[in-house]
Design an enzyme around this catalytic site. Sequence first.
Site, PDB file in Angstrom:
ATOM      1  N   TYR A  53      47.798  47.010  34.011  1.00 13.55           N
ATOM      2  CA  TYR A  53      46.332  46.419  33.550  1.00 13.55           C
ATOM      3  C   TYR A  53      46.098  46.851  32.236  1.00 13.55           C
ATOM      4  O   TYR A  53      45.725  48.204  32.086  1.00 13.55           O
ATOM      5  CB  TYR A  53      45.456  46.777  34.824  1.00 13.55           C
ATOM      6  N   SER A 207      42.809  37.668  44.063  1.00 12.39           N
ATOM      7  CA  SER A 207      42.280  36.475  43.920  1.00 12.39           C
ATOM      8  C   SER A 207      41.804  35.613  44.943  1.00 12.39           C
ATOM      9  O   SER A 207      41.912  34.427  45.268  1.00 12.39           O
ATOM     10  CB  SER A 207      43.584  35.519  43.336  1.00 12.39           C
ATOM     11  N   PRO A 208      40.544  36.339  45.638  1.00  5.48           N
ATOM     12  CA  PRO A 208      40.166  35.885  46.858  1.00  5.48           C
ATOM     13  C   PRO A 208      39.074  34.519  46.518  1.00  5.48           C
ATOM     14  O   PRO A 208      38.867  33.904  47.459  1.00  5.48           O
ATOM     15  CB  PRO A 208      39.359  36.894  47.287  1.00  5.48           C
ATOM     16  N   ALA A 210      40.297  32.199  44.183  1.00  4.21           N
ATOM     17  CA  ALA A 210      41.181  31.353  43.516  1.00  4.21           C
ATOM     18  C   ALA A 210      40.807  30.998  42.230  1.00  4.21           C
ATOM     19  O   ALA A 210      40.925  29.897  41.521  1.00  4.21           O
ATOM     20  CB  ALA A 210      41.009  29.639  44.335  1.00  4.21           C
ATOM     21  N   GLY A 212      38.068  31.457  40.482  1.00  2.00           N
ATOM     22  CA  GLY A 212      37.011  30.908  40.111  1.00  2.00           C
ATOM     23  C   GLY A 212      36.516  29.737  40.863  1.00  2.00           C
ATOM     24  O   GLY A 212      35.718  29.371  40.928  1.00  2.00           O
ATOM     25  N   LEU A 214      36.406  28.948  43.899  1.00  2.00           N
ATOM     26  CA  LEU A 214      35.894  29.111  45.155  1.00  2.00           C
ATOM     27  C   LEU A 214      34.382  29.627  44.999  1.00  2.00           C
ATOM     28  O   LEU A 214      33.565  29.702  45.765  1.00  2.00           O
ATOM     29  CB  LEU A 214      36.628  29.936  46.009  1.00  2.00           C
ATOM     30  N   GLY A 216      32.323  27.797  43.000  1.00  2.00           N
ATOM     31  CA  GLY A 216      31.544  26.443  43.015  1.00  2.00           C
ATOM     32  C   GLY A 216      31.349  26.287  41.438  1.00  2.00           C
ATOM     33  O   GLY A 216      30.487  25.315  41.061  1.00  2.00           O
ATOM     34  N   LYS A 217      32.162  26.879  40.466  1.00  2.00           N
ATOM     35  CA  LYS A 217      31.837  26.786  39.160  1.00  2.00           C
ATOM     36  C   LYS A 217      32.434  25.224  38.245  1.00  2.00           C
ATOM     37  O   LYS A 217      31.807  24.938  37.458  1.00  2.00           O
ATOM     38  CB  LYS A 217      32.476  27.709  38.232  1.00  2.00           C
TER      39      LYS A 217
END
Length: 343
Positions: A53, A207-208, A210, A212, A214, A216-217
């Site tokens: 990272y 990545s819970p 996905a 971004g 999920l 709602g953006k």
Amino acid sequence: MEYRTLGRSGAVVSAQALGTMTFGAEADEATSGTILSAFIDAGGTFIDTADVYSSGVSEEIIGRWLAKHPTEAQQIVLATKGRFPMGTGPNDVGLSRRHLRAALDDSLARLQVDHIDLYQMHAWDAMTPVDETLRFLDDAVTAGKISYYGFSNFLGWQLTKAVHVAAASGFTAPVTLQPQYNLLVRDIEHEVVPAALDAGIGLLPWSPLAGGWLSGKYERDVAPTGSTRLGENPERGMEAWKARNAAERTWRVLDAVTEIADAHTASASQVSLAWLGAQPAVTSVILGARTVEQLTDNMAAVDLDLSADELQRLTDASAPQMDDYPYGTAGVQQRNRRIEGGR
């Protein structure tokens, strides 16, 4: 904050982990420190990073923060990973004893600690015999450099093989697996989740949200703009965005998430995270944040109590396509016909 045991171990971790891939990249050191403090203040105890990272910068930022906050550091369960290249040499990559010895020592130095709670193999390495990797990890536990070890991005058969080789050899057993898992990415339920449940392995989903989706953006057929990862860097994955935008399943899931969120006066992110945290074998959901505001919103998911009907609605709306043999209904029927026919 809710707390759970770390897989089959006796260690206890927060049901949400702080993912730090943004540290040194999308979040500078000052912002990263603020995020760390906010996470700990909210009851979080589990911090996840990796040597690759920001080419080691994430670990360095965490190490400096830990050194400045010794009291908080005592409560933290610290996880990092090794596997991918941190140099240009032929042995600067992989799960060989040679590479992992150097990778672990370098991570310890960057984190400014003499011990890592959870050391994870970042991906499978087909070049290295699994018993060589497991022997190194067992030795690292014995030497006191790590308490536990786990894997990331392993397939079901790879996880099962590692578990059984460790047991047959008398090595310390793995405790966790870190896979991509969310309402839009559920294919691990075919093989990986059953393998984890069978072995008592705790899942640490990355990545819970996905990427971004999920949260709602995004809107149907509207290219991302503004303060979203794809909006700021369209080259990051626009082709993948187009494919997901074109899938009816995506919008079926988002419609269900949004309606349930409205019913609870919650955010779409909170609903998505609450569903994931309720799935079998999940120990701790890894939250990645670029700002304290994002982290605060996501951490509120632990207080969101979804009903059994709401959880089932999300499960049904997001059901992965499994029509083909051997998983889907048609595949099972085909298999049964072959069995009944003696073929």
